[in-house]
Design a protein around this motif. Structure first.
Motif, PDB file in Angstrom:
ATOM      1  N   MET A   1      49.723  35.888  52.821  1.00  0.00           N
ATOM      2  CA  MET A   1      49.902  35.438  51.432  1.00  0.00           C
ATOM      3  C   MET A   1      50.114  36.659  50.546  1.00  0.00           C
ATOM      4  SD  MET A   1      46.985  32.478  51.143  1.00  0.00           S
ATOM      5  CE  MET A   1      47.624  31.485  49.771  1.00  0.00           C
ATOM      6  N   MET A   2      51.275  36.723  49.924  1.00  0.00           N
ATOM      7  CA  MET A   2      51.602  37.881  49.079  1.00  0.00           C
ATOM      8  C   MET A   2      51.879  37.421  47.650  1.00  0.00           C
ATOM      9  SD  MET A   2      51.693  40.518  51.170  1.00  0.00           S
ATOM     10  CE  MET A   2      52.463  41.736  50.139  1.00  0.00           C
ATOM     11  N   THR A   3      51.428  38.217  46.695  1.00  0.00           N
ATOM     12  CA  THR A   3      51.782  37.964  45.304  1.00  0.00           C
ATOM     13  C   THR A   3      52.808  39.030  44.921  1.00  0.00           C
ATOM     14  OG1 THR A   3      49.525  37.225  44.953  1.00  0.00           O
ATOM     15  CG2 THR A   3      50.831  37.643  42.984  1.00  0.00           C
ATOM     16  N   VAL A   4      54.001  38.580  44.525  1.00  0.00           N
ATOM     17  CA  VAL A   4      55.084  39.527  44.240  1.00  0.00           C
ATOM     18  C   VAL A   4      55.686  39.210  42.875  1.00  0.00           C
ATOM     19  CG1 VAL A   4      57.211  40.563  45.115  1.00  0.00           C
ATOM     20  CG2 VAL A   4      55.609  39.506  46.723  1.00  0.00           C
ATOM     21  N   PRO A   5      55.684  40.124  41.922  1.00  0.00           N
ATOM     22  CA  PRO A   5      54.939  41.367  41.953  1.00  0.00           C
ATOM     23  C   PRO A   5      53.439  41.091  42.018  1.00  0.00           C
ATOM     24  CG  PRO A   5      55.951  41.011  39.799  1.00  0.00           C
ATOM     25  CD  PRO A   5      56.419  39.930  40.670  1.00  0.00           C
ATOM     26  N   SER A   6      52.696  42.099  42.480  1.00  0.00           N
ATOM     27  CA  SER A   6      51.270  41.900  42.732  1.00  0.00           C
ATOM     28  C   SER A   6      50.493  41.795  41.431  1.00  0.00           C
ATOM     29  CB  SER A   6      50.726  43.069  43.540  1.00  0.00           C
ATOM     30  OG  SER A   6      50.644  44.214  42.709  1.00  0.00           O
ATOM     31  N   THR A   7      49.210  41.485  41.558  1.00  0.00           N
ATOM     32  CA  THR A   7      48.383  41.386  40.358  1.00  0.00           C
ATOM     33  C   THR A   7      48.163  42.759  39.726  1.00  0.00           C
ATOM     34  OG1 THR A   7      46.402  41.556  41.681  1.00  0.00           O
ATOM     35  CG2 THR A   7      47.148  39.349  41.192  1.00  0.00           C
ATOM     36  N   LEU A   8      48.616  43.811  40.400  1.00  0.00           N
ATOM     37  CA  LEU A   8      48.589  45.139  39.777  1.00  0.00           C
ATOM     38  C   LEU A   8      49.848  45.342  38.926  1.00  0.00           C
ATOM     39  CD1 LEU A   8      47.390  47.093  42.932  1.00  0.00           C
ATOM     40  CD2 LEU A   8      46.090  46.857  40.811  1.00  0.00           C
ATOM     41  N   GLY A   9      50.712  44.340  38.909  1.00  0.00           N
ATOM     42  CA  GLY A   9      51.962  44.435  38.154  1.00  0.00           C
ATOM     43  C   GLY A   9      52.996  45.293  38.863  1.00  0.00           C
ATOM     44  N   LEU A  10      52.837  45.448  40.187  1.00  0.00           N
ATOM     45  CA  LEU A  10      53.732  46.326  40.941  1.00  0.00           C
ATOM     46  C   LEU A  10      54.559  45.529  41.934  1.00  0.00           C
ATOM     47  CD1 LEU A  10      51.111  49.127  41.701  1.00  0.00           C
ATOM     48  CD2 LEU A  10      52.872  49.142  39.905  1.00  0.00           C
ATOM     49  N   PHE A  11      55.810  45.930  42.083  1.00  0.00           N
ATOM     50  CA  PHE A  11      56.640  45.282  43.094  1.00  0.00           C
ATOM     51  C   PHE A  11      56.250  45.843  44.453  1.00  0.00           C
ATOM     52  CE2 PHE A  11      60.295  44.267  45.662  1.00  0.00           C
ATOM     53  CZ  PHE A  11      60.516  42.959  45.279  1.00  0.00           C
ATOM     54  N   GLU A  12      56.112  44.958  45.446  1.00  0.00           N
ATOM     55  CA  GLU A  12      55.691  45.380  46.781  1.00  0.00           C
ATOM     56  C   GLU A  12      56.885  46.058  47.477  1.00  0.00           C
ATOM     57  OE1 GLU A  12      52.582  45.071  48.687  1.00  0.00           O
ATOM     58  OE2 GLU A  12      53.937  46.346  49.830  1.00  0.00           O
TER      59      GLU A  12
ATOM     60  N   HIS B   1      56.133  42.906  34.967  1.00  0.00           N
ATOM     61  CA  HIS B   1      55.881  42.206  33.702  1.00  0.00           C
ATOM     62  C   HIS B   1      54.501  42.475  33.139  1.00  0.00           C
ATOM     63  CE1 HIS B   1      53.805  40.178  36.700  1.00  0.00           C
ATOM     64  NE2 HIS B   1      53.371  39.208  35.918  1.00  0.00           N
ATOM     65  N   GLU B   2      53.656  43.168  33.923  1.00  0.00           N
ATOM     66  CA  GLU B   2      52.295  43.463  33.472  1.00  0.00           C
ATOM     67  C   GLU B   2      51.866  44.760  34.126  1.00  0.00           C
ATOM     68  OE1 GLU B   2      49.965  40.112  34.786  1.00  0.00           O
ATOM     69  OE2 GLU B   2      50.225  40.597  36.887  1.00  0.00           O
ATOM     70  N   PHE B   3      50.762  45.324  33.647  1.00  0.00           N
ATOM     71  CA  PHE B   3      50.271  46.554  34.269  1.00  0.00           C
ATOM     72  C   PHE B   3      48.758  46.641  34.106  1.00  0.00           C
ATOM     73  CE2 PHE B   3      49.397  48.915  30.392  1.00  0.00           C
ATOM     74  CZ  PHE B   3      50.204  48.277  29.461  1.00  0.00           C
TER      75      PHE B   3
ATOM     76  N   GLU C   1      38.702  50.060  39.195  1.00  0.00           N
ATOM     77  CA  GLU C   1      37.454  50.190  38.452  1.00  0.00           C
ATOM     78  C   GLU C   1      37.752  50.054  36.960  1.00  0.00           C
ATOM     79  OE1 GLU C   1      34.223  53.779  37.762  1.00  0.00           O
ATOM     80  OE2 GLU C   1      35.813  54.039  39.222  1.00  0.00           O
ATOM     81  N   GLU C   2      36.925  49.308  36.238  1.00  0.00           N
ATOM     82  CA  GLU C   2      37.093  49.129  34.785  1.00  0.00           C
ATOM     83  C   GLU C   2      38.525  48.698  34.423  1.00  0.00           C
ATOM     84  OE1 GLU C   2      34.680  49.179  32.497  1.00  0.00           O
ATOM     85  OE2 GLU C   2      33.215  49.601  34.061  1.00  0.00           O
ATOM     86  N   ALA C   3      39.035  47.745  35.172  1.00  0.00           N
ATOM     87  CA  ALA C   3      40.432  47.337  35.007  1.00  0.00           C
ATOM     88  C   ALA C   3      40.692  46.633  33.669  1.00  0.00           C
ATOM     89  CB  ALA C   3      40.829  46.410  36.155  1.00  0.00           C
ATOM     90  N   ILE C   4      41.833  46.960  33.088  1.00  0.00           N
ATOM     91  CA  ILE C   4      42.323  46.255  31.893  1.00  0.00           C
ATOM     92  C   ILE C   4      43.770  45.888  32.210  1.00  0.00           C
ATOM     93  CG2 ILE C   4      42.867  46.459  29.423  1.00  0.00           C
ATOM     94  CD1 ILE C   4      40.758  48.660  29.233  1.00  0.00           C
ATOM     95  N   MET C   5      44.023  44.582  32.293  1.00  0.00           N
ATOM     96  CA  MET C   5      45.325  44.131  32.794  1.00  0.00           C
ATOM     97  C   MET C   5      46.126  43.498  31.659  1.00  0.00           C
ATOM     98  SD  MET C   5      45.616  41.198  35.529  1.00  0.00           S
ATOM     99  CE  MET C   5      46.763  41.205  36.846  1.00  0.00           C
ATOM    100  N   ILE C   6      47.207  44.153  31.311  1.00  0.00           N
ATOM    101  CA  ILE C   6      47.934  43.779  30.091  1.00  0.00           C
ATOM    102  C   ILE C   6      49.283  43.129  30.412  1.00  0.00           C
ATOM    103  CG2 ILE C   6      49.025  44.753  28.006  1.00  0.00           C
ATOM    104  CD1 ILE C   6      46.820  46.999  28.230  1.00  0.00           C
ATOM    105  N   GLU C   7      49.506  41.945  29.859  1.00  0.00           N
ATOM    106  CA  GLU C   7      50.789  41.255  30.058  1.00  0.00           C
ATOM    107  C   GLU C   7      51.315  40.799  28.696  1.00  0.00           C
ATOM    108  OE1 GLU C   7      50.734  37.752  32.557  1.00  0.00           O
ATOM    109  OE2 GLU C   7      52.899  37.496  32.377  1.00  0.00           O
TER     110      GLU C   7
END
Ligand SMILES: *Cc1c(COP(=O)(O)O)cnc(C)c1O
Length: 479
Positions: free
Chosen positions: A209-220, A375-377, A415-421
């Motif tokens: 199961m892959m999330t593309v782009p990932s929840t890190l906002g990065l293309f795999e 779309h997010e980082f 660590e201490e993630a802030i995920m902005i979209e």
């Protein structure tokens, strides 16, 4: 003497209703009947109006303020979609589409048929089921399809591989379908560690199961190789499409070898979904899985739309109603409104907006993966930690500045993630205002960290004990 009201048709109905009511009341056991009058507050219309208007002003929504909640795609959804979906012809449809005469719901069936077709075109998949009510429900349906495929082939499969940056619903869905999870860490660039994948994959793996782009906002980066590896072991590739907003019109998961995809229509295709509102987790499958899809499926025969219950190895139905029809309808209207060029613009602007903010913030915050984002980082409040400022403090300070906090402490791998979209629907002015506040927070955390620690100061509730608040729900608030 009868009042004008009683003489009116409505009045007649009201009187009749009263009579029926009395009859019912007679049947209710005396001990259950109210002995005293209900104490309703005696207030004027104006008081009521003020009460509700003031309450509504406490709501936070995309319509009122910036809402950069990563992973959720909280974009503005055109009101015309809502308006059209509220037409009484659609609203009054019986929800059990499968039980009523097809001839009377040709329009609704046509919309389901057409939206399925459009979503196949967008994702490159072979066929769609519109039944699942949310992303998580779609995932469960997708993994059940995976299990049915392997069972039918006589494969002995026990595991599902999931990168550790995944949304929690991925391992939960795989576990619900009876699989054990093999979790693969991300490497230093934020991709799934392909070397560990190669070590861990085996004949008992049912799928990845892959999330593309990932929840890190990065293309795999290794996606093609991962798909090749999976298929060598007859493991199916599952695409978590929650982040489809980033790749609309750019990449068709079906064309690069994905076998199953879920799409969160409420994220990418126009349905307001704050606070757990209605959703749709449409599932698309490749040719391999068409024979296992849930029934019924809408088909077109001699220019008429019909429900087809004859799917060879169907897993059955996964929804009592025909999916969230109104959400399907809004997605249909949205796609037609935007057209191909519009959808491509959605992803391009969403990615541009995210990269713009990232470029402006990366000198002020720790950046775990220094790459172009989609779309997010995700940034981290690690730099601010030395002054005892954590992601949660930043989130609270943003609330005072009328900005919905980004997603924090997710994904877990940062660590201490802030995920902005930011999404594609925000103006440069809004993005600049947000950047300005985020820079101010970084500066304040050096000069006057207490100021941030004290936030929020402007909300009706300040800092609740969040664990206690979740365990002991108090739904009444004396404002
Ligand atoms: C939102 C989300 C889900 C779950 O979807 P729901 O519609 O909330 O059930 C799954 N995966 C990812 C990456 C998500 O962002």
């Amino acid at each position: 003497m009868k009042t004008i009201f009683e003489k009116s048709i409505q009045g007649k109905r009201a009187v009749q209703f009263g009579k029926i009511n009395n009859k019912i009341i007679k049947k209710i056991d005396e001990k259950f009947l109210r002995k005293t009058e209900i104490k309703l507050p005696e207030v004027s219309e104006l008081d009521i109006i003020r009460h509700y208007i003031n309450l509504s002003k406490l709501n936070f929504s995309v319509d009122t303020e910036f809402y950069p909640l990563g992973s959720c795609t909280m974009k503005y959804n055109p009101k015309i979609c809502e308006k059209l979906a509220m037409q009484k012809e659609f609203l009054n449809l019986h929800p059990f589409l499968s039980y009523i005469d097809e001839n009377t719901v040709q329009g609704a069936l046509e919309i389901i048929y057409e939206i399925s077709d459009l979503l196949c075109e967008i994702t490159g998949m072979e066929k769609i089921t519109t039944q699942p009510y949310a992303g998580a429900h779609g995932e469960l349906t997708g993994v059940l399809l995976m299990a049915a495929y392997h069972k039918n082939k006589g494969n002995n499969k026990k595991f599902v591989i999931i990168p550790d940056s995944a949304h929690g619903t991925n391992p939960a869905s795989a576990a619900m379908a009876g699989y054990s999870i093999i979790s693969i860490p991300v490497d230093k660039d934020g991709n799934m560690d392909i070397n560990i994948l190669k070590e861990k994959i085996n004949d008992e793996v049912a799928g990845i199961m892959m999330t593309v782009p990932s929840t890190l906002g990065l293309f795999e980066n290794n996606i093609k190789e991962i798909i090749e590896i999976a298929h060598k072991y007859d493991a199916l590739m599952y695409y978590d499409g929650a982040n489809l907003n980033a790749i609309l019109g750019k990449l068709k998961p079906g064309e690069i070898g994905f076998d199953i995809i879920h799409i969160n229509l409420h994220k990418t295709f126009s349905t307001p979904h704050g606070g757990g509102g209605p959703g749709s987790g449409v599932i698309g499958v490749s040719k391999k899985l068409v024979d296992f899809l849930p029934v019924p499926i809408v088909i077109k025969e001699n220019e008429k739309f019909k429900l087809d219950f004859n799917v060879k190895n169907t897993i059955g139905s996964v929804a009592s109603f025909f999916g969230n029809f109104q959400v399907l309808l809004k997605a249909f209207i949205y796609i037609i409104l935007l057209g191909k060029e519009g959808l491509i613009a959605v992803s391009e602007i969403a990615v541009l907006n995210a990269n713009y903010i990232l470029a402006k913030l990366k000198n002020f915050y720790d950046l775990p993966y220094n790459r172009k984002c989609m779309h997010e980082f995700v940034i981290s409040a690690k730099k601010q930690l030395k002054n005892d400022i954590r992601a949660i403090d930043i989130a609270k300070y943003l609330i005072d500045n009328k900005i919905h906090p980004p997603t924090i402490y997710f994904p877990l791998v940062v660590e201490e993630a802030i995920m902005i979209e930011p999404t594609e629907t925000e103006s440069k002015q809004t993005l600049d205002e947000f950047i300005e506040i985020m820079v101010k927070i970084a500066e304040l955390s050096e000069k006057d960290p207490d100021k941030i620690k004290q936030a929020p100061e402007k909300t009706p509730i300040l800092r609740p004990d969040e664990t206690k608040a979740a365990r002991e729900l108090k739904l009444k608030c004396d404002i």
